[in-house]
Scaffold this motif. Structure first.
Motif, PDB file in Angstrom:
ATOM      1  N   ALA A  22       2.452   8.602   3.856  1.00  0.00           N
ATOM      2  CA  ALA A  22       1.488   8.540   2.760  1.00  0.00           C
ATOM      3  C   ALA A  22       1.685   9.684   1.767  1.00  0.00           C
ATOM      4  O   ALA A  22       1.520   9.496   0.555  1.00  0.00           O
ATOM      5  CB  ALA A  22       0.069   8.556   3.316  1.00  0.00           C
ATOM      6  N   THR A  23       2.045  10.873   2.279  1.00  0.00           N
ATOM      7  CA  THR A  23       2.194  12.037   1.396  1.00  0.00           C
ATOM      8  C   THR A  23       3.358  11.853   0.434  1.00  0.00           C
ATOM      9  O   THR A  23       3.372  12.422  -0.655  1.00  0.00           O
ATOM     10  CB  THR A  23       2.407  13.308   2.214  1.00  0.00           C
ATOM     11  OG1 THR A  23       3.494  13.081   3.127  1.00  0.00           O
ATOM     12  CG2 THR A  23       1.146  13.661   3.002  1.00  0.00           C
ATOM     13  N   ILE A  53      -0.958  -0.504   7.923  1.00  0.00           N
ATOM     14  CA  ILE A  53      -0.360   0.785   8.254  1.00  0.00           C
ATOM     15  C   ILE A  53      -0.509   1.771   7.102  1.00  0.00           C
ATOM     16  O   ILE A  53       0.461   2.062   6.392  1.00  0.00           O
ATOM     17  CB  ILE A  53       1.109   0.602   8.695  1.00  0.00           C
ATOM     18  CG1 ILE A  53       1.688   1.921   9.187  1.00  0.00           C
ATOM     19  CG2 ILE A  53       1.956  -0.070   7.614  1.00  0.00           C
ATOM     20  CD1 ILE A  53       2.955   1.791   9.994  1.00  0.00           C
ATOM     21  N   PRO A  54      -1.719   2.317   6.912  1.00  0.00           N
ATOM     22  CA  PRO A  54      -1.904   3.305   5.848  1.00  0.00           C
ATOM     23  C   PRO A  54      -1.137   4.600   6.083  1.00  0.00           C
ATOM     24  O   PRO A  54      -0.860   5.340   5.146  1.00  0.00           O
ATOM     25  CB  PRO A  54      -3.413   3.538   5.831  1.00  0.00           C
ATOM     26  CG  PRO A  54      -3.885   3.102   7.169  1.00  0.00           C
ATOM     27  CD  PRO A  54      -2.968   2.012   7.610  1.00  0.00           C
ATOM     28  N   ASN A  82      -5.507   3.915   0.642  1.00  0.00           N
ATOM     29  CA  ASN A  82      -6.249   3.873   1.900  1.00  0.00           C
ATOM     30  C   ASN A  82      -5.797   2.726   2.780  1.00  0.00           C
ATOM     31  O   ASN A  82      -6.121   2.688   3.958  1.00  0.00           O
ATOM     32  CB  ASN A  82      -7.748   3.720   1.616  1.00  0.00           C
ATOM     33  CG  ASN A  82      -8.309   4.924   0.900  1.00  0.00           C
ATOM     34  OD1 ASN A  82      -7.947   6.048   1.213  1.00  0.00           O
ATOM     35  ND2 ASN A  82      -9.173   4.690  -0.067  1.00  0.00           N
ATOM     36  N   ASN A  83      -5.105   1.774   2.193  1.00  0.00           N
ATOM     37  CA  ASN A  83      -4.715   0.584   2.924  1.00  0.00           C
ATOM     38  C   ASN A  83      -3.330   0.188   2.465  1.00  0.00           C
ATOM     39  O   ASN A  83      -3.087   0.011   1.274  1.00  0.00           O
ATOM     40  CB  ASN A  83      -5.722  -0.541   2.638  1.00  0.00           C
ATOM     41  CG  ASN A  83      -5.331  -1.850   3.305  1.00  0.00           C
ATOM     42  OD1 ASN A  83      -4.300  -1.967   3.942  1.00  0.00           O
ATOM     43  ND2 ASN A  83      -6.170  -2.842   3.149  1.00  0.00           N
ATOM     44  N   LEU A  84      -2.407   0.053   3.398  1.00  0.00           N
ATOM     45  CA  LEU A  84      -1.070  -0.437   3.090  1.00  0.00           C
ATOM     46  C   LEU A  84      -0.757  -1.498   4.136  1.00  0.00           C
ATOM     47  O   LEU A  84      -0.855  -1.238   5.345  1.00  0.00           O
ATOM     48  CB  LEU A  84      -0.063   0.716   3.138  1.00  0.00           C
ATOM     49  CG  LEU A  84       1.358   0.531   2.559  1.00  0.00           C
ATOM     50  CD1 LEU A  84       2.202  -0.421   3.397  1.00  0.00           C
ATOM     51  CD2 LEU A  84       1.310   0.045   1.113  1.00  0.00           C
ATOM     52  N   GLN A  85      -0.432  -2.684   3.663  1.00  0.00           N
ATOM     53  CA  GLN A  85      -0.134  -3.768   4.581  1.00  0.00           C
ATOM     54  C   GLN A  85       1.219  -4.378   4.261  1.00  0.00           C
ATOM     55  O   GLN A  85       1.662  -4.389   3.104  1.00  0.00           O
ATOM     56  CB  GLN A  85      -1.195  -4.891   4.484  1.00  0.00           C
ATOM     57  CG  GLN A  85      -2.497  -4.556   5.179  1.00  0.00           C
ATOM     58  CD  GLN A  85      -3.463  -5.722   5.164  1.00  0.00           C
ATOM     59  OE1 GLN A  85      -4.369  -5.773   4.348  1.00  0.00           O
ATOM     60  NE2 GLN A  85      -3.278  -6.646   6.089  1.00  0.00           N
ATOM     61  N   GLY A 139      -9.376  -1.087   7.226  1.00  0.00           N
ATOM     62  CA  GLY A 139      -8.931  -2.234   8.010  1.00  0.00           C
ATOM     63  C   GLY A 139      -8.166  -3.185   7.140  1.00  0.00           C
ATOM     64  O   GLY A 139      -8.274  -3.153   5.923  1.00  0.00           O
ATOM     65  N   GLY A 140      -7.347  -4.001   7.749  1.00  0.00           N
ATOM     66  CA  GLY A 140      -6.487  -4.883   6.986  1.00  0.00           C
ATOM     67  C   GLY A 140      -7.176  -6.154   6.532  1.00  0.00           C
ATOM     68  O   GLY A 140      -8.278  -6.485   6.960  1.00  0.00           O
ATOM     69  N   TYR A 141      -6.503  -6.841   5.640  1.00  0.00           N
ATOM     70  CA  TYR A 141      -6.938  -8.129   5.132  1.00  0.00           C
ATOM     71  C   TYR A 141      -6.311  -9.236   5.972  1.00  0.00           C
ATOM     72  O   TYR A 141      -5.162  -9.145   6.375  1.00  0.00           O
ATOM     73  CB  TYR A 141      -6.486  -8.300   3.683  1.00  0.00           C
ATOM     74  CG  TYR A 141      -7.343  -7.564   2.695  1.00  0.00           C
ATOM     75  CD1 TYR A 141      -7.344  -6.178   2.647  1.00  0.00           C
ATOM     76  CD2 TYR A 141      -8.163  -8.250   1.815  1.00  0.00           C
ATOM     77  CE1 TYR A 141      -8.139  -5.497   1.759  1.00  0.00           C
ATOM     78  CE2 TYR A 141      -8.953  -7.579   0.917  1.00  0.00           C
ATOM     79  CZ  TYR A 141      -8.942  -6.194   0.896  1.00  0.00           C
ATOM     80  OH  TYR A 141      -9.731  -5.529   0.013  1.00  0.00           O
TER      81      TYR A 141
END
Lengths: 110, 112
Positions: A65-66, A49-50, A30-33, B99-101
């Motif tokens: 994501a897929t 950027i998820p 759900n979360n990609l940074q 949301g980001g960290y």
């Protein structure tokens, strides 16, 4: 849990060159940074950027994501881009924990 | 400016002398967390807090305490520091939803 792998582990560039860093993750996220850790140790948030594509100046990122990967593009690199680049994926559930990749050490030479 | 503020940035202390690393965020984030970064081991979560008065252990909680009496503050307490707690410490915060960290600037701790 989620496994996060980054490549390449090390990269040396001449100033002005372009580069692509890759992040693979083992499960849907759900979360990609993307973060940049500068030589002083600070972790700078580059992109949340998820999915999709974002751009910020000379940097851009794309997450598919897929297919469970994300790419960070650095164009016209500068010496100040040197440092370690991490991607991190959110491990869901109660802990809300970020799982970090092992990083790409980038050295930009003048 | 939206930020996470950690203090101190650098600290050298002796074994057994209690210390506190402060962390404060001004973004009204519910979630806060502490990580430590060590060569070859990457970043590992120490403790996290989902909201005020709600804290829980991460992967490496031994030797650490935390408290969350106010939403903005999440101090990390080392009651009796030991040399194996020499590390680079980061505080982070985020919204509980998508949301980001945001990470603080880090605290480089040396225990001798």
């Amino acid at each position: 849990g989620i496994q996060v792998e980054q490549s390449p582990p090390d990269l040396i560039l001449q100033e002005g060159a372009n580069s692509t860093l890759r992040c693979n993750f083992s499960d849907s996220v759900n979360n990609l940074q993307w973060f940049h850790q500068n030589p002083w140790g600070q972790l700078i948030n580059l992109f949340y950027i998820p999915s999709g594509t974002k751009q910020n100046g000379r940097l851009s990122a794309t997450t598919v994501a897929t297919e469970r990967y994300s790419l960070l593009y650095i164009s016209s690199s500068q010496t100040t881009d040197s440092g370690v680049y991490f991607c991190a994926a959110l491990y869901g559930g109660a802990t809300n924990k970020l799982i970090f990749g092992t990083g790409t050490l980038l050295a930009v030479q003048p | 400016e939206a930020q996470v503020t950690q203090n101190p940035r650098y600290l050298i202390t002796v074994t057994g002398k209690k210390l506190t690393v402060t962390c404060s965020q001004n973004m009204n984030h519910e979630y806060m967390s502490w990580y430590r970064q060590d060569p070859g081991l990457g970043l590992r979560q120490i403790y996290y807090s989902m909201n005020v008065e709600v804290t829980d252990k991460g992967d490496v909680p031994e030797g650490y305490k935390v408290s969350r009496k106010e939403k903005r503050n999440f101090p990390l307490i080392l009651e009796s520091p030991s040399p194996n707690q020499t590390s680079l410490y980061f505080c982070a915060s985020s919204l509980s939803g998508p949301g980001g960290y945001t990470f603080g600037s880090g605290t480089r701790l040396t225990v001798v």
